[in-house]
Scaffold this active site. Structure first.
Site, short mmCIF file in Angstrom:
data_model
loop_
_atom_site.label_atom_id
_atom_site.label_comp_id
_atom_site.label_asym_id
_atom_site.label_seq_id
_atom_site.Cartn_x
_atom_site.Cartn_y
_atom_site.Cartn_z
N THR A 186 0.85 -1.18 0.00
CA THR A 186 0.00 0.00 0.00
C THR A 186 0.89 1.23 0.00
O THR A 186 1.90 1.27 0.68
CB THR A 186 -0.94 0.03 1.22
OG1 THR A 186 -1.63 1.28 1.21
CG2 THR A 186 -0.21 -0.14 2.54
N GLU A 331 -5.02 -2.93 3.87
CA GLU A 331 -4.72 -3.59 5.15
C GLU A 331 -5.87 -4.45 5.64
O GLU A 331 -5.76 -5.13 6.65
CB GLU A 331 -4.40 -2.52 6.21
CG GLU A 331 -3.05 -1.85 6.04
CD GLU A 331 -3.09 -0.63 5.14
OE1 GLU A 331 -4.02 -0.52 4.31
OE2 GLU A 331 -2.20 0.22 5.27
N LYS A 439 -9.08 21.88 8.91
CA LYS A 439 -9.24 22.35 10.29
C LYS A 439 -9.41 23.86 10.27
O LYS A 439 -8.47 24.60 10.03
CB LYS A 439 -8.04 21.93 11.14
CG LYS A 439 -7.93 20.42 11.20
CD LYS A 439 -6.70 19.95 11.93
CE LYS A 439 -6.51 18.47 11.72
NZ LYS A 439 -5.81 18.09 10.50
N TRP A 444 -13.67 20.93 12.49
CA TRP A 444 -13.32 20.18 11.28
C TRP A 444 -14.38 20.34 10.20
O TRP A 444 -15.58 20.31 10.49
CB TRP A 444 -13.20 18.68 11.61
CG TRP A 444 -11.96 18.34 12.37
CD1 TRP A 444 -11.02 19.21 12.84
CD2 TRP A 444 -11.54 17.03 12.76
NE1 TRP A 444 -10.04 18.53 13.49
CE2 TRP A 444 -10.32 17.20 13.47
CE3 TRP A 444 -12.04 15.75 12.58
CZ2 TRP A 444 -9.61 16.11 14.00
CZ3 TRP A 444 -11.33 14.68 13.11
CH2 TRP A 444 -10.14 14.85 13.80
P1 AMP Z 1 -6.43 1.37 -0.43
O1 AMP Z 1 -5.62 0.72 0.63
O2 AMP Z 1 -5.63 1.88 -1.57
O3 AMP Z 1 -7.53 0.48 -0.87
O4 AMP Z 1 -7.08 2.67 0.22
C1 AMP Z 1 -7.87 2.60 1.36
C2 AMP Z 1 -8.46 3.94 1.66
O5 AMP Z 1 -9.34 4.35 0.62
C3 AMP Z 1 -9.33 3.96 2.89
O6 AMP Z 1 -8.58 4.05 4.08
C4 AMP Z 1 -10.20 5.19 2.64
O7 AMP Z 1 -9.51 6.39 2.95
C5 AMP Z 1 -10.39 5.14 1.14
N1 AMP Z 1 -11.69 4.53 0.82
C6 AMP Z 1 -11.93 3.27 0.43
N2 AMP Z 1 -13.25 3.09 0.21
C7 AMP Z 1 -13.86 4.26 0.49
C8 AMP Z 1 -15.21 4.72 0.49
N3 AMP Z 1 -16.22 3.95 0.10
N4 AMP Z 1 -15.45 5.99 0.87
C9 AMP Z 1 -14.44 6.80 1.25
N5 AMP Z 1 -13.16 6.44 1.27
C10 AMP Z 1 -12.86 5.19 0.90
#
Ligand code: AMP
Length: 542
Positions: A186, A331, A439, A444
Site C-alpha cells: 500500500t 490492510e 481544520k 473540522w
Molecule cells: P487502499 O488501501 O488503496 O484500498 O485505500 C484505502 C483507503 O481508501 C481507505 O482508508 C479510505 O480512505 C479510502 N476509501 C476506500 N473506500 C472508500 C469509500 N467507500 N469511501 C471513502 N473512502 C474510501
C-alpha cells in the site's frame, strides 16, 4: 474438550478445486492484451493452475518464495493466483501504474524470485530488470507468436511455452492455513510502501464474508466483472469469491474506458461489477452520450473513494442498478463495510432510505469497528460525532511485511487513518482521510461532504476540496473543479449551489477551475499533489 469435526485447513487451492469440480462448466472470459476475447471454464483454469504449480517448481520457486505479477485482469493472471498460492509461495501483485522506481523498490523489498508480466509492461520491465538482483525468471504472459524478436532482458521466458512443458498432474500440498498466500503493497500511507501479507486463512474467511447477501451478494447465478484490478487488493477479493460461489467471471484486460466496459457488460450478460468512482464516471458519461441502457446489470460495488450520492442516484434512479457502497483498505483484504438497508428501513420514505444508502454501510461480520477521540476514548454512535476509525478482525493486518513501519496496532485495533461517524444502527460514514480533514478555527470541515455537493451540480465532472492556509482560521476550504466538457460555470454560480446545503462556515472560500485532477495509482484523487499545487493560493477572504 475438542470438537469432533475434520481438521481441514482453509487453503486457497481448495477454492479452485471446488470451482473446477462443482462449477466446472462456468466460464472465465477475458479480453486479452493481445486483442481477442479468450474463454475457458473453471475446469480448464483448474488444470492450468496445476501446470503453473509444476512450472514454478521448474523455475525454482518454492514454499515461502515470492513470485510477482505486473498484469491486467485476465485468465493467465487468474491461474497464477491459484498456482502460486497453491504451492505455498506468495503471490505478489504489483500495481503497474506506480513509477518504475517504486516498482523496482517494491520488487526488491519483497525479494521476488520470479516476475510474470503482460505484454503491455515489457518496456517497463526492460527498464528495471537489471535492478532486480533477486529475480531469476522474467516470464512474459503470452504465447510464442507474440514474443518479441529481441529483448534487453536476458533469458526472457514465454509463459505458454513454460506451461506446455509442465505436466497437468499435481496434488495440491496441505500446510498450515496461517501460511502467507499473497502480498500487496500500500502506498496510501506516508513513508515507504508497506506490504500487507495475507494468509490462506484470512483470504478464505474474507471470501466467505464478501459473498454474503448483505456483503457483495455473489452467487452461481451471477456474471461478475471486476473492473477493479487484480493488482488492487486482489480485485477486492473477487478473484477468490467468484470461483468460490461458481459465478461466471469476466476479466476486462487493459481497456477500462466506458465504451469497452459497457460492451463487455452487454456481450457477456454481466449482472454485477465493482470499481472506483472514477471508472463509473467514464461509463455513465458513455451511457448518457449514446442513450444506452443496461440489459442485465443488477448491481455494482463502488468503493476505494467515497461514492458521491449523485452517482448513487444516477445508477439507481436512471438505470435501475443497485449501488453497493463499500469501504475497505489494502490492510483489510479489503472489505470492511458494505451499505445495505435493514428491514426496518423498508417502511421509510425513499429520501430516508437514500440518506442511509449514501453511507459506507455496516460492518461485515468478521470486522469490528469503533471511532475514538484524540485521547483514544470511544466516541458515541450517533451519526454525528466523528472520530478516528479503528478496526480489528481476522483479515485485518497485525503488522507489515518485514516489520516495516513498526507495530501499527493500538490495543489490538488497527487505526485506519480515516475519520468517520457511526450511526446508532451501525452505519459508518467516512468524512475524510485524517490528513485531508480541513481544520478551520479549531473545528473540522469534511472535504468529502463538500465534494459530494459539488459533483451533484450538472456542470461539474470532478471536484476536490483541500484546506489552504488562512491567517485567521488556520485553514479554509478551496474547491477545485473540472467542468464537464462544453459546460459553462462560474465561481459565483457554483458557490450559490452550496447555499442551504451546508452550515455557512463550511462554504468554500474560493473555487479554482482546472483541466484535470491528478489521480494516484489506484484511482484516488492525489490531494497531496493538489496541496502542493495550490500551496500559495491566495483566498479572497485571507
Ligand atoms: P487502499 O488501501 O488503496 O484500498 O485505500 C484505502 C483507503 O481508501 C481507505 O482508508 C479510505 O480512505 C479510502 N476509501 C476506500 N473506500 C472508500 C469509500 N467507500 N469511501 C471513502 N473512502 C474510501
Amino acid at each position: 474438550m475438542l470438537g469432533l469435526m475434520q481438521d481441514r485447513a482453509l487453503l486457497i487451492s481448495t477454492i479452485i478445486e471446488h470451482a473446477a469440480r462443482h462449477h466446472g462448466d462456468a466460464e472465465v472470459v477475458s479480453r486479452t492484451v493481445e486483442g481477442p476475447i479468450h474463454r475457458y471454464t473453471y475446469a480448464e483454469a483448474g488444470r492450468r493452475a496445476k501446470r503453473v504449480a509444476n512450472m514454478l517448481g521448474a523455475l525454482g520457486v518454492g514454499f515461502g518464495d515470492r513470485a510477482a505479477t505486473l498484469a491486467w485482469n485476465g485468465y493467465r493472471h487468474f491461474e497464477l493466483y491459484y498456482g502460486i498460492s497453491g504451492i505455498g509461495a506468495v503471490m505478489h501483485t504489483i500495481n503497474p501504474r506506480l513509477f518504475p522506481d517504486q516498482i523496482a523498490w517494491i520488487a526488491n523489498h519483497a525479494e521476488d524470485k520470479a516476475l510474470f508480466f503482460d505484454l503491455t509492461f515489457l518496456p517497463l520491465v526492460e527498464g528495471i530488470a537489471a535492478r532486480l538482483p533477486a529475480c531469476r525468471s522474467f516470464v512474459l504472459m503470452t504465447d510464442r507468436a507474440h514474443m518479441p524478436a529481441a529483448s534487453t532482458i536476458p533469458g526472457l521466458l514465454c509463459y505458454e511455452d513454460l506451461l506446455a512443458a509442465a505436466a497437468e498432474e499435481f496434488a495440491w500440498p496441505a500446510f498450515d492455513e496461517n501460511t502467507a498466500s499473497s502480498l500487496c503493497y500500500t502506498s496510501g500511507t506516508t513513508g515507504n510502501p508497506k506490504g500487507a501479507l495475507y494468509s490462506h486463512r484470512s483470504t478464505m474467511l474474507h471470501a466467505y464474508a464478501s459473498a454474503l447477501p448483505d456483503s457483495l451478494n455473489c452467487s452461481a447465478r451471477d456474471v461478475i466483472l471486476p473492473v477493479v484490478p487484480m493488482f488492487h487488493v486482489n480485485s477486492w477479493g473477487l478473484a477468490y469469491a467468484c470461483p468460490m460461489v461458481g459465478a461466471k467471471l469476466v476479466l476486462p484486460g487493459p481497456h477500462l474506458d466506458g465504451r469497452s466496459v459497457y460492451e463487455l457488460f452487454e456481450a457477456e450478460r454481466v449482472t454485477m461489477s465493482a470499481g472506483v468512482p472514477t471508472v463509473w464516471q467514464g461509463l455513465l458519461a458513455h451511457m448518457k452520450q449514446g442513450g444506452l441502457r443496461f440489459s442485465t446489470l443488477k448491481s455494482t460495488v463502488i468503493g476505494g473513494s467515497a461514492c458521491p450520492p449523485a452517482m448513487i442516484r444516477t445508477f439507481q434512479d436512471e438505470y435501475g442498478v443497485k449501488v453497493l457502497h463499500a469501504w475497505g483498505m489494502t490492510e483489510m483484504s479489503p472489505l470492511g463495510t458494505v451499505c445495505n438497508l435493514k428491514s426496518k428501513h423498508l417502511d421509510q420514505s425513499a429520501e430516508e432510505q437514500f440518506r442511509v444508502e449514501t453511507t459506507q454501510g455496516r460492518a461485515v461480520f468478521g470486522v469490528d469497528m469503533k471511532i475514538v477521540g484524540a485521547d483514544g476514548t470511544d466516541l458515541p454512535w450517533d451519526g454525528k460525532t466523528f472520530g478516528d476509525l479503528y478496526v480489528r478482525g481476522p483479515w485485518v493486518v497485525r503488522g507489515y511485511f518485514k516489520g516495516e513501519g513498526g507495530d501499527p496496532l493500538v490495543d489490538g485495533w488497527f487505526p485506519t487513518g480515516d475519520v468517520a461517524t457511526i450511526s446508532a444502527d451501525g452505519y459508518m460514514q467516512i468524512t475524510d482521510r485524517s490528513k485531508d480533514v480541513i481544520k478551520s478555527g479549531g473545528e473540522w470541515i469534511s472535504s468529502i461532504d463538500l465534494e459530494n455537493i459539488a459533483v451533484a451540480h450538472p456542470a461539474v465532472m470532478q471536484a476536490a476540496v483541500i484546506g489552504v492556509a488562512h491567517p485567521k482560521w488556520d485553514e479554509r476550504p478551496l474547491l477545485i473543479v473540472v467542468r464537464k466538457p462544453g459546460a459553462e460555470l462560474t465561481r459565483e454560480e457554483l458557490l450559490r449551489f452550496f447555499e442551504g446545503k451546508i452550515a455557512k462556515w463550511w462554504m468554500p472560500d474560493d473555487v479554482a477551475f482546472v483541466e484535470a485532477i491528478p489521480l494516484g495509482a489506484t484511482g484516488k484523487m492525489l490531494k497531496t499533489r493538489l496541496r502542493e499545487q495550490f500551496r500559495d493560493h491566495r483566498l479572497p477572504t485571507a
